[in-house]
Design a protein around this motif. Structure first.
Motif, PDB file in Angstrom:
ATOM      1  N   GLN A   1       0.834  -1.197   0.000  1.00  0.00           N
ATOM      2  CA  GLN A   1       0.000   0.000   0.000  1.00  0.00           C
ATOM      3  C   GLN A   1       0.872   1.252   0.000  1.00  0.00           C
ATOM      4  O   GLN A   1       1.976   1.242   0.524  1.00  0.00           O
ATOM      5  N   VAL A   2       0.363   2.286  -0.609  1.00  0.00           N
ATOM      6  CA  VAL A   2       1.050   3.577  -0.653  1.00  0.00           C
ATOM      7  C   VAL A   2       0.089   4.634  -0.130  1.00  0.00           C
ATOM      8  O   VAL A   2      -1.062   4.709  -0.561  1.00  0.00           O
ATOM      9  N   GLN A   3       0.555   5.422   0.802  1.00  0.00           N
ATOM     10  CA  GLN A   3      -0.248   6.529   1.315  1.00  0.00           C
ATOM     11  C   GLN A   3       0.366   7.835   0.820  1.00  0.00           C
ATOM     12  O   GLN A   3       1.584   8.010   0.871  1.00  0.00           O
ATOM     13  N   LEU A   4      -0.485   8.726   0.358  1.00  0.00           N
ATOM     14  CA  LEU A   4      -0.029   9.998  -0.195  1.00  0.00           C
ATOM     15  C   LEU A   4      -0.613  11.159   0.594  1.00  0.00           C
ATOM     16  O   LEU A   4      -1.815  11.161   0.885  1.00  0.00           O
ATOM     17  N   VAL A   5       0.217  12.128   0.908  1.00  0.00           N
ATOM     18  CA  VAL A   5      -0.239  13.304   1.641  1.00  0.00           C
ATOM     19  C   VAL A   5       0.243  14.544   0.909  1.00  0.00           C
ATOM     20  O   VAL A   5       1.457  14.722   0.708  1.00  0.00           O
ATOM     21  N   GLU A   6      -0.713  15.389   0.520  1.00  0.00           N
ATOM     22  CA  GLU A   6      -0.375  16.636  -0.161  1.00  0.00           C
ATOM     23  C   GLU A   6      -0.280  17.773   0.842  1.00  0.00           C
ATOM     24  O   GLU A   6      -0.955  17.761   1.876  1.00  0.00           O
ATOM     25  N   SER A   7       0.518  18.765   0.505  1.00  0.00           N
ATOM     26  CA  SER A   7       0.616  19.976   1.316  1.00  0.00           C
ATOM     27  C   SER A   7       1.010  21.130   0.422  1.00  0.00           C
ATOM     28  O   SER A   7       1.484  20.925  -0.704  1.00  0.00           O
ATOM     29  N   GLY A   8       0.799  22.357   0.924  1.00  0.00           N
ATOM     30  CA  GLY A   8       1.266  23.540   0.212  1.00  0.00           C
ATOM     31  C   GLY A   8       0.187  24.362  -0.459  1.00  0.00           C
ATOM     32  O   GLY A   8       0.481  25.416  -1.031  1.00  0.00           O
ATOM     33  N   GLY A   9      -1.051  23.920  -0.407  1.00  0.00           N
ATOM     34  CA  GLY A   9      -2.113  24.688  -1.023  1.00  0.00           C
ATOM     35  C   GLY A   9      -2.397  25.961  -0.246  1.00  0.00           C
ATOM     36  O   GLY A   9      -1.873  26.173   0.855  1.00  0.00           O
ATOM     37  N   GLY A  10      -3.228  26.827  -0.820  1.00  0.00           N
ATOM     38  CA  GLY A  10      -3.578  28.054  -0.142  1.00  0.00           C
ATOM     39  C   GLY A  10      -4.293  29.021  -1.060  1.00  0.00           C
ATOM     40  O   GLY A  10      -4.647  28.684  -2.188  1.00  0.00           O
ATOM     41  N   LEU A  11      -4.500  30.223  -0.551  1.00  0.00           N
ATOM     42  CA  LEU A  11      -5.164  31.303  -1.283  1.00  0.00           C
ATOM     43  C   LEU A  11      -4.110  32.326  -1.687  1.00  0.00           C
ATOM     44  O   LEU A  11      -3.399  32.861  -0.832  1.00  0.00           O
ATOM     45  N   VAL A  12      -4.022  32.564  -2.985  1.00  0.00           N
ATOM     46  CA  VAL A  12      -3.047  33.516  -3.505  1.00  0.00           C
ATOM     47  C   VAL A  12      -3.711  34.410  -4.538  1.00  0.00           C
ATOM     48  O   VAL A  12      -4.859  34.177  -4.929  1.00  0.00           O
ATOM     49  N   LYS A  13      -2.980  35.422  -4.989  1.00  0.00           N
ATOM     50  CA  LYS A  13      -3.477  36.314  -6.016  1.00  0.00           C
ATOM     51  C   LYS A  13      -2.926  35.914  -7.382  1.00  0.00           C
ATOM     52  O   LYS A  13      -1.880  35.243  -7.463  1.00  0.00           O
ATOM     53  N   ALA A  14      -3.599  36.336  -8.411  1.00  0.00           N
ATOM     54  CA  ALA A  14      -3.126  36.061  -9.774  1.00  0.00           C
ATOM     55  C   ALA A  14      -1.697  36.583  -9.937  1.00  0.00           C
ATOM     56  O   ALA A  14      -1.380  37.687  -9.492  1.00  0.00           O
ATOM     57  N   GLY A  15      -0.855  35.754 -10.542  1.00  0.00           N
ATOM     58  CA  GLY A  15       0.539  36.104 -10.727  1.00  0.00           C
ATOM     59  C   GLY A  15       1.464  35.566  -9.652  1.00  0.00           C
ATOM     60  O   GLY A  15       2.691  35.555  -9.828  1.00  0.00           O
ATOM     61  N   ASP A  16       0.886  35.120  -8.541  1.00  0.00           N
ATOM     62  CA  ASP A  16       1.687  34.560  -7.452  1.00  0.00           C
ATOM     63  C   ASP A  16       2.131  33.134  -7.765  1.00  0.00           C
ATOM     64  O   ASP A  16       1.711  32.545  -8.773  1.00  0.00           O
ATOM     65  N   SER A  17       2.949  32.608  -6.871  1.00  0.00           N
ATOM     66  CA  SER A  17       3.446  31.236  -7.006  1.00  0.00           C
ATOM     67  C   SER A  17       3.108  30.429  -5.763  1.00  0.00           C
ATOM     68  O   SER A  17       2.933  30.980  -4.668  1.00  0.00           O
ATOM     69  N   LEU A  18       3.030  29.123  -5.930  1.00  0.00           N
ATOM     70  CA  LEU A  18       2.861  28.180  -4.832  1.00  0.00           C
ATOM     71  C   LEU A  18       3.670  26.940  -5.149  1.00  0.00           C
ATOM     72  O   LEU A  18       3.884  26.617  -6.327  1.00  0.00           O
ATOM     73  N   ARG A  19       4.092  26.236  -4.106  1.00  0.00           N
ATOM     74  CA  ARG A  19       4.741  24.950  -4.303  1.00  0.00           C
ATOM     75  C   ARG A  19       3.995  23.899  -3.505  1.00  0.00           C
ATOM     76  O   ARG A  19       3.860  24.008  -2.277  1.00  0.00           O
ATOM     77  N   LEU A  20       3.508  22.901  -4.203  1.00  0.00           N
ATOM     78  CA  LEU A  20       2.839  21.772  -3.577  1.00  0.00           C
ATOM     79  C   LEU A  20       3.841  20.642  -3.379  1.00  0.00           C
ATOM     80  O   LEU A  20       4.768  20.477  -4.170  1.00  0.00           O
ATOM     81  N   ALA A  21       3.623  19.884  -2.322  1.00  0.00           N
ATOM     82  CA  ALA A  21       4.452  18.712  -2.055  1.00  0.00           C
ATOM     83  C   ALA A  21       3.570  17.490  -1.885  1.00  0.00           C
ATOM     84  O   ALA A  21       2.457  17.591  -1.361  1.00  0.00           O
ATOM     85  N   CYS A  22       4.062  16.366  -2.334  1.00  0.00           N
ATOM     86  CA  CYS A  22       3.355  15.098  -2.177  1.00  0.00           C
ATOM     87  C   CYS A  22       4.330  14.097  -1.568  1.00  0.00           C
ATOM     88  O   CYS A  22       5.291  13.688  -2.213  1.00  0.00           O
ATOM     89  N   GLU A  23       4.068  13.732  -0.353  1.00  0.00           N
ATOM     90  CA  GLU A  23       4.922  12.770   0.343  1.00  0.00           C
ATOM     91  C   GLU A  23       4.235  11.423   0.388  1.00  0.00           C
ATOM     92  O   GLU A  23       3.054  11.332   0.734  1.00  0.00           O
ATOM     93  N   ALA A  24       4.982  10.395   0.057  1.00  0.00           N
ATOM     94  CA  ALA A  24       4.445   9.041   0.060  1.00  0.00           C
ATOM     95  C   ALA A  24       5.044   8.243   1.205  1.00  0.00           C
ATOM     96  O   ALA A  24       6.197   8.420   1.575  1.00  0.00           O
TER      97      ALA A  24
END
Length: 119
Positions: A1-24
Motif C-alpha cells: 500500500q502507498v499513502q499519499l499526503v499533499e501539502s502547500g495549497g492556499g489562497l493567492v493572487k493572480a501572478g503569485d506562485s505556490l509549491r505543492l508537495a506530495c509525500e508518500a
C-alpha cells in the motif's frame, strides 16, 4: 500500500506562485510515476503533470506547460509541483497520484489540497 499526503495549497493572487508537495509512505517502487491532477468546481478531474522517478522524465498538460514544474525531492518519497504565474483558472483541489509503472493505472490517490487564485 502507498499513502499519499499533499501539502502547500492556499489562497493567492493572480501572478503569485505556490509549491505543492506530495509525500508518500508505505511501499513505493523503483520505477514509479507520481502525478498531479486537479478538479475545479463543477468540472472533471484533469491531469496536470507527472514525474517518472526512474529517468526523471516529466510531462505536463498544455494549460500549465511553462508555468508549472514537477520534480523529485531529495528523498524518493516526495515530489513537488512548483506553480508560477497562477491564474484564477488554476483554482481547484489538487490531488497527488501514484502508479507503479508508466503503463499501469493511477492506483493511489491523496486527499487533495485546495488552491485558490483570486483575480
Amino acid at each position: 500500500q502507498v499513502q499519499l499526503v499533499e501539502s502547500g495549497g492556499g489562497l493567492v493572487k493572480a501572478g503569485d506562485s505556490l509549491r505543492l508537495a506530495c509525500e508518500a509512505s508505505g511501499r513505493t517502487f523503483i520505477r514509479y510515476v507520481r502525478g498531479w491532477f486537479r478538479q475545479a468546481p463543477g468540472k472533471e478531474r484533469e491531469f496536470v503533470a507527472a514525474f517518472h522517478w526512474s529517468n526523471g522524465a516529466t510531462s505536463y498538460a498544455p494549460s500549465v506547460k511553462g508555468r508549472f514544474f514537477i520534480s523529485g525531492g531529495d528523498y524518493k518519497n516526495t515530489v513537488y509541483l512548483q506553480m508560477n504565474n497562477l491564474t484564477p483558472e488554476d483554482t481547484g483541489v489538487y490531488y497527488c497520484a501514484h502508479k507503479r509503472s508508466s503503463a499501469g493505472p493511477w492506483g493511489y490517490w491523496g486527499q487533495g489540497t485546495q488552491v485558490s487564485v483570486s483575480s
